[in-house]
Design a protein around this motif. Structure first.
Motif, PDB file in Angstrom:
ATOM      1  N   ARG A  60       0.845  -1.205   0.000  1.00 20.08           N
ATOM      2  CA  ARG A  60       0.000   0.000   0.000  1.00 20.08           C
ATOM      3  C   ARG A  60       0.872   1.243   0.000  1.00 20.08           C
ATOM      4  NH1 ARG A  60      -5.454   0.784   2.771  1.00 20.08           N
ATOM      5  NH2 ARG A  60      -5.534   2.780   3.821  1.00 20.08           N
ATOM      6  N   ASN A  64      -1.415   6.609   2.235  1.00 16.96           N
ATOM      7  CA  ASN A  64      -2.836   6.253   2.343  1.00 16.96           C
ATOM      8  C   ASN A  64      -3.085   5.803   3.790  1.00 16.96           C
ATOM      9  OD1 ASN A  64      -5.462   5.553   1.879  1.00 16.96           O
ATOM     10  ND2 ASN A  64      -5.038   3.926   0.394  1.00 16.96           N
ATOM     11  N   ILE A  67      -6.986   3.176   9.301  1.00 18.32           N
ATOM     12  CA  ILE A  67      -8.047   3.405  10.283  1.00 18.32           C
ATOM     13  C   ILE A  67      -7.626   2.766  11.604  1.00 18.32           C
ATOM     14  CG2 ILE A  67     -10.445   2.860  10.886  1.00 18.32           C
ATOM     15  CD1 ILE A  67     -11.093   3.027   7.880  1.00 18.32           C
ATOM     16  N   THR A 119      -4.433  14.314  10.979  1.00 16.05           N
ATOM     17  CA  THR A 119      -5.730  13.774  11.394  1.00 16.05           C
ATOM     18  C   THR A 119      -5.617  12.255  11.493  1.00 16.05           C
ATOM     19  OG1 THR A 119      -6.382  13.681   9.085  1.00 16.05           O
ATOM     20  CG2 THR A 119      -7.049  15.636  10.329  1.00 16.05           C
ATOM     21  N   PRO A 144      -6.168  -1.497   8.010  1.00 10.02           N
ATOM     22  CA  PRO A 144      -6.799  -1.338   6.703  1.00 10.02           C
ATOM     23  C   PRO A 144      -7.385  -2.679   6.303  1.00 10.02           C
ATOM     24  CG  PRO A 144      -4.462  -1.666   6.406  1.00 10.02           C
ATOM     25  CD  PRO A 144      -4.720  -1.729   7.904  1.00 10.02           C
ATOM     26  N   SER A 145      -8.052  -2.736   5.186  1.00 10.55           N
ATOM     27  CA  SER A 145      -8.581  -4.014   4.716  1.00 10.55           C
ATOM     28  C   SER A 145      -7.425  -4.990   4.456  1.00 10.55           C
ATOM     29  CB  SER A 145      -9.403  -3.802   3.453  1.00 10.55           C
ATOM     30  OG  SER A 145      -8.684  -2.994   2.543  1.00 10.55           O
ATOM     31  N   VAL A 185     -16.783   6.360   5.938  1.00 14.30           N
ATOM     32  CA  VAL A 185     -15.793   7.276   6.503  1.00 14.30           C
ATOM     33  C   VAL A 185     -16.349   8.694   6.417  1.00 14.30           C
ATOM     34  CG1 VAL A 185     -13.443   8.202   6.359  1.00 14.30           C
ATOM     35  CG2 VAL A 185     -13.858   5.796   5.776  1.00 14.30           C
ATOM     36  N   LEU A 195     -16.661  10.804   3.276  1.00 11.72           N
ATOM     37  CA  LEU A 195     -15.553  10.580   2.357  1.00 11.72           C
ATOM     38  C   LEU A 195     -15.668   9.230   1.660  1.00 11.72           C
ATOM     39  CD1 LEU A 195     -12.670  11.802   4.708  1.00 11.72           C
ATOM     40  CD2 LEU A 195     -13.959  13.127   3.030  1.00 11.72           C
ATOM     41  N   SER A 230      -9.615  12.620   0.997  1.00  9.47           N
ATOM     42  CA  SER A 230      -9.233  11.348   1.590  1.00  9.47           C
ATOM     43  C   SER A 230      -8.264  10.662   0.646  1.00  9.47           C
ATOM     44  CB  SER A 230     -10.499  10.508   1.771  1.00  9.47           C
ATOM     45  OG  SER A 230     -10.178   9.290   2.374  1.00  9.47           O
ATOM     46  N   GLY A 232      -7.285   7.805   0.088  1.00  6.94           N
ATOM     47  CA  GLY A 232      -7.719   6.568  -0.560  1.00  6.94           C
ATOM     48  C   GLY A 232      -8.443   6.819  -1.868  1.00  6.94           C
TER      49      GLY A 232
HETATM   50  P1  AMP Z   1      -9.037   0.960   4.314  1.00 14.81           P
HETATM   51  O1  AMP Z   1      -8.165   0.992   5.511  1.00 14.81           O
HETATM   52  O2  AMP Z   1      -8.523   0.112   3.215  1.00 14.81           O
HETATM   53  O3  AMP Z   1     -10.452   0.656   4.665  1.00 14.81           O
HETATM   54  O4  AMP Z   1      -8.999   2.454   3.810  1.00 14.81           O
HETATM   55  C1  AMP Z   1      -9.144   3.484   4.753  1.00 14.81           C
HETATM   56  C2  AMP Z   1      -9.754   4.679   4.100  1.00 14.81           C
HETATM   57  O5  AMP Z   1      -9.950   5.712   5.071  1.00 14.81           O
HETATM   58  C3  AMP Z   1      -8.863   5.230   3.008  1.00 14.81           C
HETATM   59  O6  AMP Z   1      -9.634   5.493   1.856  1.00 14.81           O
HETATM   60  C4  AMP Z   1      -8.319   6.498   3.600  1.00 14.81           C
HETATM   61  O7  AMP Z   1      -8.071   7.460   2.614  1.00 14.81           O
HETATM   62  C5  AMP Z   1      -9.411   6.918   4.593  1.00 14.81           C
HETATM   63  N1  AMP Z   1      -8.771   7.642   5.695  1.00 14.81           N
HETATM   64  C6  AMP Z   1      -8.079   7.106   6.705  1.00 14.81           C
HETATM   65  N2  AMP Z   1      -7.560   8.066   7.500  1.00 14.81           N
HETATM   66  C7  AMP Z   1      -7.953   9.251   6.969  1.00 14.81           C
HETATM   67  C8  AMP Z   1      -7.721  10.614   7.305  1.00 14.81           C
HETATM   68  N3  AMP Z   1      -6.977  10.948   8.358  1.00 14.81           N
HETATM   69  N4  AMP Z   1      -8.277  11.555   6.515  1.00 14.81           N
HETATM   70  C9  AMP Z   1      -9.026  11.224   5.461  1.00 14.81           C
HETATM   71  N5  AMP Z   1      -9.256   9.951   5.067  1.00 14.81           N
HETATM   72  C10 AMP Z   1      -8.729   8.972   5.804  1.00 14.81           C
END
Ligand code: AMP
Ligand code: MG
Length: 341
Positions: A60, A64, A67, A119, A144-145, A185, A195, A230, A232
């Motif tokens: 990855r 990116n 969570i 953030t 993440p996933s 999100v 998002l 975001s 992602g």
């Molecule tokens: P995943 O972990 O694969 O489910 O992806 C997590 C998603 O949450 C991604 O699309 C990230 O861009 C979004 N994300 C995680 N942290 C943030 C953040 N601090 N600000 C904006 N988006 C976030």
């Protein structure tokens, strides 16, 4: 490395297996585990090395962000600079559950975990195995996933084994995921915005935050120069290697459309759409049952490349509720290519 496979069916009986997985997490190793949305690839969110290992295992991009998962509301305050009043109202309604909230991060969260941002995205999952694993680990769990970057998210342990066997310390198998698409999100930094759509829908969120809206990147392709809310959103997600084209229309229109095509093709549609035989067909749930579509979408997307066809036409129509999340994922799988009939 040898990946331990831990099957957890009964929290009490299988407690020792969860303790083993929790100890691995605490010491910085990676463990895939079930949540109600999709399987997560967990690592200790407070250790920069664990976050780096997550990016490496998934392939990855390191900007990116991850969570961060918690098991109770008491774990939140040290992770963020402030807990806005709106968070309390959202949490009372939707946590534990498939909702992730972006908040200003505290110094506890290393930049490796937040993808370099100030953030951090926080979620409290409802799956009993996820909650128990996080609780026993005693640390916030970045997850993440649990798929290789770019491939569809995993909705059962077999998907995690396929993508990550030999690359991580353990996989906890807690059965198939009930929701099937990743969490909603939303950000509370600035104007509240969704998002990424998920099982907690915009309509549900508006009962708590009447002004919340979708960020423009949710249903539209952003140019590379556009500032994305975001990270992602920038990346090609959920995408089979095969070209996927969305086709919007009713069952009859879709059948006629397919009959008018030349050459080899595959089909992704709803149960009962096609009598079968003529083309290779995958289904993702029932037409007027978006929850069934969400549960089956990623497994179907994982099978697309196996059809051995140059193009797959995917039927879409009328998105209600979690259907918006399904459509958002399909748009990305199709690189935003859509035909309206
Ligand atoms: P995943 O972990 O694969 O489910 O992806 C997590 C998603 O949450 C991604 O699309 C990230 O861009 C979004 N994300 C995680 N942290 C943030 C953040 N601090 N600000 C904006 N988006 C976030
Ligand atoms: Mg993902």
């Amino acid at each position: 490395m040898e990946t331990q496979y831990l099957q957890v069916q009964d929290l009490e009986r299988d407690g020792p297996l969860l303790d083993r997985a929790a100890a691995l997490l605490r010491e910085g190793q990676l463990v895939a585990f079930p949540t109600e949305t999709v399987y997560g690839l967990g690592g200790n969110a407070l250790l920069p090395g664990a976050a780096k290992a997550i990016y490496a295992a998934k392939g990855r991009p390191s900007d990116n962000p991850l969570i961060v998962h918690i098991a109770s509301l008491q774990e939140l305050p040290p992770l963020v600079r402030e807990v806005p009043e709106a968070l309390h109202r959202l949490a009372a309604r939707f946590w534990p559950g498939p909702m992730t909230v972006v908040l200003p991060k505290s110094d506890w969260i290393p930049y490796e975990t937040s993808g370099g941002l100030d953030t951090v995205a926080i979620r409290m999952p409802s799956h009993p195995v996820a909650r128990e694993l996080i609780r026993r680990s005693g640390v916030p769990v970045a997850a993440p996933s649990a798929n290789l970057s770019g491939s569809p998210s995993p909705t059962c342990a077999a998907h995690c084994v396929h993508d990550l066997d030999g690359r991580i310390a353990a996989i906890v198998d807690g059965g198939p995921c009930q929701v099937g698409v990743e969490s909603t999100v939303l950000t509370l930094c600035g104007e509240p915005r969704v998002l990424r759509p998920g099982a907690v829908t915009l309509e549900m969120l508006r009962q708590v935050l009447p002004d919340i809206r979708y960020d423009p990147g949710v249903f539209h392709h952003l140019s590379d120069q556009a500032k994305v809310a975001s990270p992602g959103m920038k990346y090609k997600h959920y995408a089979p290697k095969t070209r996927v084209v969305l086709v919007r229309g009713d069952r009859e229109q879709f059948r006629r459309f397919l009959l008018g095509r030349q050459g080899a093709l595959g089909v992704l549609c709803f149960e009962g759409d096609l009598p079968g035989g003529r083309w290779p067909v995958l289904t993702y749930g029932r037409e007027h049952d978006p929850a069934s579509q969400a549960r089956q979408l990623f497994d179907a997307l994982r099978r697309v490349d196996g059809l051995g066809v140059p193009v797959v036409y995917a039927r879409v129509c009328g998105e209600e509720g979690i259907g918006q999340a399904v459509y958002n994922r399909l748009l990305r799988a199709a690189g935003f290519e859509e035909i309206a009939l």
